[in-house]
Write a protein that holds these residues in place. Structure first.
Motif, PDB file in Angstrom:
ATOM      1  N   ASN A 282       0.797  10.924  -5.790  1.00 45.21           N
ATOM      2  CA  ASN A 282      -0.145  11.532  -4.851  1.00 45.21           C
ATOM      3  C   ASN A 282      -1.575  11.098  -5.140  1.00 45.21           C
ATOM      4  OD1 ASN A 282       1.491  13.199  -3.166  1.00 45.21           O
ATOM      5  ND2 ASN A 282       1.810  14.579  -4.894  1.00 45.21           N
TER       6      ASN A 282
ATOM      7  N   ARG B  68       0.831  -1.205   0.000  1.00 42.24           N
ATOM      8  CA  ARG B  68       0.000   0.000   0.000  1.00 42.24           C
ATOM      9  C   ARG B  68       0.866   1.256   0.000  1.00 42.24           C
ATOM     10  NH1 ARG B  68      -4.466  -1.014   4.605  1.00 42.24           N
ATOM     11  NH2 ARG B  68      -5.393   0.871   3.736  1.00 42.24           N
ATOM     12  N   ILE B  69       1.915   1.241   0.817  1.00 38.73           N
ATOM     13  CA  ILE B  69       2.801   2.410   0.894  1.00 38.73           C
ATOM     14  C   ILE B  69       3.541   2.599  -0.422  1.00 38.73           C
ATOM     15  CG2 ILE B  69       4.888   3.321   1.991  1.00 38.73           C
ATOM     16  CD1 ILE B  69       3.872   2.053   4.613  1.00 38.73           C
TER      17      ILE B  69
ATOM     18  N   LYS C  88       5.399  12.604  -7.738  1.00 41.82           N
ATOM     19  CA  LYS C  88       5.403  13.354  -6.482  1.00 41.82           C
ATOM     20  C   LYS C  88       6.505  14.408  -6.495  1.00 41.82           C
ATOM     21  CE  LYS C  88       3.048  10.378  -3.338  1.00 41.82           C
ATOM     22  NZ  LYS C  88       2.925   9.972  -1.958  1.00 41.82           N
TER      23      LYS C  88
ATOM     24  N   GLU D  78      -2.601   2.496 -13.723  1.00 36.32           N
ATOM     25  CA  GLU D  78      -1.888   3.480 -12.903  1.00 36.32           C
ATOM     26  C   GLU D  78      -0.831   4.214 -13.730  1.00 36.32           C
ATOM     27  OE1 GLU D  78      -0.299   1.378  -9.593  1.00 36.32           O
ATOM     28  OE2 GLU D  78      -2.221   1.182  -8.556  1.00 36.32           O
TER      29      GLU D  78
ATOM     30  N   HIS E 201       2.610   1.831  -3.446  1.00 31.49           N
ATOM     31  CA  HIS E 201       1.725   2.404  -4.462  1.00 31.49           C
ATOM     32  C   HIS E 201       1.453   3.878  -4.173  1.00 31.49           C
ATOM     33  CE1 HIS E 201       0.446  -0.984  -7.066  1.00 31.49           C
ATOM     34  NE2 HIS E 201       0.917  -1.684  -6.056  1.00 31.49           N
ATOM     35  N   ASN E 202       1.352   4.225  -2.890  1.00 40.01           N
ATOM     36  CA  ASN E 202       1.122   5.618  -2.530  1.00 40.01           C
ATOM     37  C   ASN E 202       2.342   6.475  -2.828  1.00 40.01           C
ATOM     38  OD1 ASN E 202       1.280   7.780  -0.003  1.00 40.01           O
ATOM     39  ND2 ASN E 202      -0.713   7.646  -1.004  1.00 40.01           N
TER      40      ASN E 202
ATOM     41  N   ILE F 236      -2.673   8.073  -5.981  1.00 35.91           N
ATOM     42  CA  ILE F 236      -3.016   6.737  -5.513  1.00 35.91           C
ATOM     43  C   ILE F 236      -3.190   6.815  -4.000  1.00 35.91           C
ATOM     44  CG2 ILE F 236      -2.293   4.329  -5.367  1.00 35.91           C
ATOM     45  CD1 ILE F 236      -0.608   4.878  -7.927  1.00 35.91           C
ATOM     46  N   LEU F 237      -4.453   6.752  -3.540  1.00 32.78           N
ATOM     47  CA  LEU F 237      -4.761   6.980  -2.140  1.00 32.78           C
ATOM     48  C   LEU F 237      -4.726   5.715  -1.304  1.00 32.78           C
ATOM     49  CD1 LEU F 237      -7.765   9.433  -2.651  1.00 32.78           C
ATOM     50  CD2 LEU F 237      -5.335   9.986  -2.371  1.00 32.78           C
ATOM     51  N   ASP F 238      -5.136   4.610  -1.886  1.00 33.37           N
ATOM     52  CA  ASP F 238      -5.136   3.360  -1.124  1.00 33.37           C
ATOM     53  C   ASP F 238      -5.066   2.182  -2.083  1.00 33.37           C
ATOM     54  OD1 ASP F 238      -5.118   1.727   1.054  1.00 33.37           O
ATOM     55  OD2 ASP F 238      -7.108   2.270   1.782  1.00 33.37           O
ATOM     56  N   TYR F 239      -4.587   1.048  -1.561  1.00 39.75           N
ATOM     57  CA  TYR F 239      -4.377  -0.148  -2.388  1.00 39.75           C
ATOM     58  C   TYR F 239      -4.619  -1.355  -1.505  1.00 39.75           C
ATOM     59  CZ  TYR F 239      -1.977  -3.256  -5.715  1.00 39.75           C
ATOM     60  OH  TYR F 239      -1.670  -4.247  -6.618  1.00 39.75           O
TER      61      TYR F 239
END
Length: 222
Positions: free
Chosen positions: A135, A127-128, A222, A214, A130-131, A137-140
Motif C-alpha cells: 500500500n 507500476r501496478i 497488503k 522497497e 509495484h503497487n 508504493i504509490l507510483d513507479y
C-alpha cells in the motif's frame, strides 16, 4: 502560443492521450481509419479525420508538417505503425512518439527515426506490480532500462526518523529528491526533520537499489 499535436490511432492509448491533451487546451488533430472512432472524437479534438496515415500525400493535405509533435498510437498493426513513422520522418516532423508492441518493434522504430518509443502496457504492468506489493508504493516510473523513480508513503519503519537517521543513499544507493507533505512538495527537504506518517518520499535510483529500498524499508504487506 498553443502547441499543436496529432494523435494517429484512436484506440484506448491514443484516445486517452487525445482526451488529456484536449483537456489541457492543446490543439489536437485526431486521425484514424475507423469512422466510428473518428466520430467519437469530433467533439473532443480540435479536428478529427478519417485517413490512412501510411499515405504521405494524405498526411501532407492534412497539414501534418505544421504539427509540433505527432503521437503514433496505432494498435496491433505493426506494419502500419512502422510505415507511418517512416512517412513522418521523411516529412521532417519535429518530434515523433510511437507506441511499440514489443522489443523488436521498438528496435525498428528507433532505427527509422522515432524520437521516443513507449510501451504503455508493459510500463503500466510494472507500476501496478509495484503497487500490488505494498500500500505504501504509490507510483513507479521507469526512467531508463536501469533507473526509475518511485513515490512511496512513509511507513512504520520510517515514521519519526530523519533522512540522516535512515541514510537511504548510503544504505540503499537511492536519493530522496523531494518530500510531499499534503499539497506541498519540498524539493530541498531538511535532512534533520523527522518524517511523518502521511509524508510521501520521491526517490530516484537504479532499479536494483530501489528494489532493496522497497523490500527493507518500505514494503508493508497488503
Amino acid at each position: 502560443m498553443k502547441r499543436e499535436f496529432a494523435v494517429i490511432g484512436l484506440g484506448r492509448f491514443g484516445g486517452s492521450i487525445c482526451r488529456e491533451l484536449s483537456m489541457e487546451g492543446m490543439e489536437v488533430l485526431a486521425i484514424d481509419n475507423d469512422e466510428d472512432k473518428v466520430n467519437e472524437f469530433k467533439n473532443i479534438a480540435s479536428h478529427a479525420v478519417i485517413a490512412d496515415s501510411t499515405d504521405e500525400a494524405t498526411l501532407k493535405e492534412l497539414g501534418i508538417k505544421n504539427i509540433d509533435h505527432v503521437i503514433v498510437a496505432i494498435g496491433d498493426n505493426i506494419q502500419a505503425s512502422i510505415l507511418t513513422t517512416v512517412v513522418l520522418t521523411d516529412l521532417g516532423i519535429e518530434k515523433i512518439t510511437v507506441k511499440a508492441q514489443n522489443d523488436y518493434h521498438e528496435k525498428i522504430l528507433n532505427k527509422i527515426g522515432a524520437d521516443q518509443v513507449v510501451h504503455p502496457e508493459r510500463d503500466m504492468g510494472k507500476r501496478i506490480a509495484h503497487n500490488i506489493i505494498s500500500n505504501n508504493i504509490l507510483d513507479y516510473l521507469e526512467l531508463s532500462d536501469d533507473h526509475s523513480i518511485v513515490e512511496v508513503k512513509v511507513g512504520e519503519k520510517m515514521v519519526g526518523k530523519s533522512l540522516i537517521d535512515l541514510d537511504i543513499r548510503a544504505n540503499y544507493g537511492c536519493n530522496v529528491v523531494a518530500i510531499k507533505q499534503g499539497k506541498d512538495i519540498n524539493v530541498s527537504p531538511s535532512a534533520d526533520d523527522a518524517l511523518r506518517e502521511d509524508d510521501i518520499l520521491i526517490v530516484i535510483g537504479a532499479d536494483k537499489d530501489i528494489s532493496r529500498f522497497e523490500k527493507h524499508l518500505v514494503v508493508e504487506d497488503k
